[in-house]
Enzyme design. Sequence first.
Site, short mmCIF file in Angstrom:
data_model
loop_
_atom_site.label_atom_id
_atom_site.label_comp_id
_atom_site.label_asym_id
_atom_site.label_seq_id
_atom_site.Cartn_x
_atom_site.Cartn_y
_atom_site.Cartn_z
N HIS A 40 0.80 -1.24 0.00
CA HIS A 40 0.00 0.00 0.00
C HIS A 40 0.82 1.27 0.00
O HIS A 40 0.25 2.35 0.18
CB HIS A 40 -0.93 0.04 1.21
CG HIS A 40 -1.98 -1.02 1.22
ND1 HIS A 40 -3.23 -0.83 0.68
CD2 HIS A 40 -1.95 -2.29 1.68
CE1 HIS A 40 -3.94 -1.93 0.83
NE2 HIS A 40 -3.18 -2.85 1.43
N LYS A 63 -7.69 14.21 4.37
CA LYS A 63 -6.86 13.01 4.34
C LYS A 63 -5.84 13.17 5.46
O LYS A 63 -5.76 14.23 6.07
CB LYS A 63 -6.15 12.86 3.00
CG LYS A 63 -5.47 14.17 2.52
CD LYS A 63 -4.89 14.05 1.11
CE LYS A 63 -5.86 14.14 -0.02
NZ LYS A 63 -6.07 12.89 -0.72
N ARG A 64 -5.05 12.12 5.73
CA ARG A 64 -4.00 12.29 6.72
C ARG A 64 -3.06 13.40 6.29
O ARG A 64 -2.88 13.65 5.11
CB ARG A 64 -3.22 10.98 6.90
CG ARG A 64 -3.97 9.95 7.71
CD ARG A 64 -4.27 10.45 9.11
NE ARG A 64 -3.06 10.51 9.91
CZ ARG A 64 -2.74 9.64 10.86
NH1 ARG A 64 -3.57 8.66 11.19
NH2 ARG A 64 -1.62 9.77 11.54
N LYS A 106 1.41 14.43 0.43
CA LYS A 106 0.04 14.72 -0.01
C LYS A 106 -0.14 16.21 -0.34
O LYS A 106 -1.13 16.62 -0.91
CB LYS A 106 -0.96 14.29 1.06
CG LYS A 106 -0.97 12.78 1.29
CD LYS A 106 -1.93 12.37 2.39
CE LYS A 106 -1.85 10.92 2.77
NZ LYS A 106 -2.60 10.02 1.86
N THR A 133 -8.33 6.71 -1.87
CA THR A 133 -9.70 6.20 -1.94
C THR A 133 -10.67 7.34 -1.63
O THR A 133 -11.83 7.29 -2.05
CB THR A 133 -9.92 5.05 -0.94
OG1 THR A 133 -9.31 5.39 0.31
CG2 THR A 133 -9.33 3.75 -1.45
N LYS A 169 -14.48 8.62 -3.27
CA LYS A 169 -15.68 9.00 -2.51
C LYS A 169 -16.21 10.34 -3.01
O LYS A 169 -17.42 10.53 -3.17
CB LYS A 169 -15.36 9.06 -1.01
CG LYS A 169 -15.08 7.69 -0.43
CD LYS A 169 -14.35 7.72 0.91
CE LYS A 169 -13.70 6.36 1.15
NZ LYS A 169 -12.69 6.36 2.21
C1 26W Z 1 4.47 1.00 9.82
C2 26W Z 1 3.75 2.29 9.74
C3 26W Z 1 2.76 2.31 8.63
C4 26W Z 1 1.42 2.40 8.90
C5 26W Z 1 0.50 2.39 7.87
C6 26W Z 1 3.20 2.21 7.32
C7 26W Z 1 2.28 2.19 6.30
C8 26W Z 1 0.94 2.28 6.57
C9 26W Z 1 -0.08 2.22 5.47
C10 26W Z 1 0.34 1.23 4.39
C11 26W Z 1 -0.33 3.56 4.88
C12 26W Z 1 -1.58 3.60 4.10
O1 26W Z 1 -2.66 3.67 4.64
N1 26W Z 1 -1.46 3.60 2.78
C13 26W Z 1 -2.59 3.97 1.94
O2 26W Z 1 -3.30 2.81 1.54
C14 26W Z 1 -4.47 3.14 0.81
C15 26W Z 1 -5.24 1.89 0.54
O3 26W Z 1 -4.59 1.11 -0.40
C16 26W Z 1 -4.10 3.89 -0.46
O4 26W Z 1 -5.27 4.28 -1.11
C17 26W Z 1 -3.24 5.12 -0.14
O5 26W Z 1 -2.79 5.72 -1.34
C18 26W Z 1 -2.08 4.73 0.73
O6 26W Z 1 -1.36 5.87 1.17
#
Ligand code: 26W
Length: 810
Positions: A356, A545-546, A551, A653, A657
Amino acid sequence: MAETYRKDQIAQLILGKLQRNFGRTAEQATTRHMCKACAMVLRDIMNANNIATDRLVQLGQQRQVHYLSMEFLMGRSLEKNAFNLGVLKPMKEAIRFLGFDPGEVFEAEPDAGLGNGGLGRLAACYLEAMTTLEIPATGYSICYELGIFKQKIVDGQQVELADNWLDVGDSWLISKPDEVEEIKFGGHIVDHWEGNVNRPEHVGYTSVLAVPRDMVIAGYNTEHTNVLRLWDAKSPTPVDMSLYSSGEYLKAVEQQAMAEVIAKVLYPDDNHYEGKSLRLRQQYFFVSATIQSITRKHRAQYGTLRNFHQKHVIQINDTHPALVVPELMRILLDEEGYDWDEAWSIVRQTVAYTNHTVLAEALERWPQDLFATLLPRIWDIVREIARRYQEELENHFGQGDGRVARMAIIWDGEVRMANLCIAACYAVNGVSALHSEILKHDVFADAYRLEPDKFKNVTNGIDHRRWLAEANPRLHALVCECLGDEGYLLHADKLRELEKFADDASVLERLGKIKAENKAEFAKYIETESGILLNTDAMFDVQVKRLHEYKRQLLNVLHIIYLYLHMKEDPHFDFQPRVFLFGAKAAPGYAVAKRIISLINSVATTVNNDPACKDRLQVAFLENYRVSLAEKLMPASELSEQISLAGKEASGTGNMKFMMNGALTIGTLDGANVEMHEQVGDDNIFIFGLTARGVSKLRETGYYASDYYMNDPDLKWIMKLLNDGFADGQNYNDLVRRLISGDGCPADEYMLLADFESYKVAHQRVSETYRDAKKWNRMSLINIARSNVFSADRSVRDYADIIWDLPYRK
Ligand code: 26W
């Protein structure tokens, strides 16, 4: 649906719950009691369905999906479950009959915020879609006591508060203490040799118990249910009474606290990895509990694990649950006594990995010492997997080849989880077309050349029942009227037929009217919540968004400052009135992200109090952005800001929406924006900025942010205001330095200045288009019609076809 309920039946059920659980009549109950009682009523209905589903799945010996994710950002469930079960109408009537307002009862439910952002919300949408498509599936995660923090803005700064969701959220959960699993940490391994066979024994470990708390998931218009299994951590020895009675009270509760801290809190970092021991404990805790639970049930049904891969697919949501690989190996080797090759072959046919993110700082790499100390047996197994893999790589590429070093699972004292997944999983997929290409040709290029067939794409999607039908009832009604029925709820492709109305003036007008009504409703909500009065005559231009530098919320702010400066200088500055709305949580340790939140609030204070901006320019930071706020905001949004640096946003995503709710997108060719653009064409979206290829080229030739600054008087003017400071006395020369001189790292890492001009021009196109309401509404309709592609049902069908090899409801 076999059984439907009438208003009076539901009212009776609710009264029963109020009486038995809270000892109250409807007159004595509070809104919260009412909310809990309604949840319990639905939970009973779903539980009955679940028992039936379980029996059918077991009898049919069907292949099942196990979706493992550290995060499930479920949001609220009451209205959603009632909608899916087909009892929303009678339940609302029953609530009214009992003297309550249904809207208030729904608002009393806290969000289940067991996630950070995209990855967690995606898991929630997929669970719903898998259930609606009648795929036997179970989600697994941790029953965090505290979800994602609640955000308050105090003096323009983010303050984090604890999110105690379980108080009401509890009503959805069923504890199954008889299905408890024991998880072992620490200690060491003693090898016992029986001839040639090693029987390792784990000694001196500390146990933590994993108790399942199941949340039943309802699908739309089906009796099929699935379960989200949330593991709660408990100490095996509640309190050591001997210590307690000798007066060592604290010591007595220490062990309990140590165990239970595992499920205390969700890590609030999004896209940023920190090698914290507690996080590794969380991962092994929920993974081991899950694998033990799946294998236990499988053994009970089939008497062997030899056919395990035929009956189960384990999908891991990024690398966070990657320990399934060694944990399943452990069970096959140590508990079943299979030899390495047989065990490895089963694992390799069972686990699939979704990536992701491409951000280097998000890749998980555990220090091997921590790993070895905390999980000694798992460490042994990972070491053996790594050794064999490396041998294979060396045979293929030759020793000392750079590719061996890059692909190694253990390297430089670290365990690299992504490489472990690539070695062990039978499929690896990205989440948008562009992202999957970047994985193949950049991030995982070596592995792709080795095993090209392993790499797949499944473009993300969203639950259109929640994000359109439930969140935007006015639009839902119009869609149903145009299409003749509600069929699109199950077959999102029917949305395409809306295009027949692209030149129907009355439909376009109604679309505009719906947007206006949704804006007014949202403005009313914001006014009661925070006292902010939004100008509903202006365009709602939204970025939620975050908060992350990639971003580029900061690019949006630079543009707002540009507008502000020109408006002040020239009262006749031609400008389409706008309300800029932001919502974003910053990871508590991410200092720059917090500075950007502070900046947005400084700009808001300055702009909103300047008479030059009256009725023309307004900026609002919406506190505590979360699923339930998004549900109110999406239907009211007109312009969706999707402006990440190309190549950085895996998919997005939120973009989908907005599109589904008729907002138009201003965005870069990043993530799923590329596919949105493909669907609607140049004429129905506002694309700007560098492409992913353009970004790489510019980096190769050398990117000098200061050149853009020196050559653009507007940028100089904006930076001057940032340096001089705003109406609230705050200045942001730290952010200016980060953009222009670098402040210890490369200047303007996310190339805001390179894209500024083209962003500005795209915004001018937006303004011109907005002036022609009919044209705007036509574009909006085309976006809604072509959003069918981004329904989670389509994504889940893709997973089922491309990766899981499973049948589903047609
Ligand atoms: C280890 C810390 C950490 C925590 C969360 C690393 C990475 C993450 C996630 C993978 C971050 C995340 O939410 N990524 C998002 O995933 C969505 C669903 O696929 C995508 O639509 C977003 O573009 C992506 O940033």
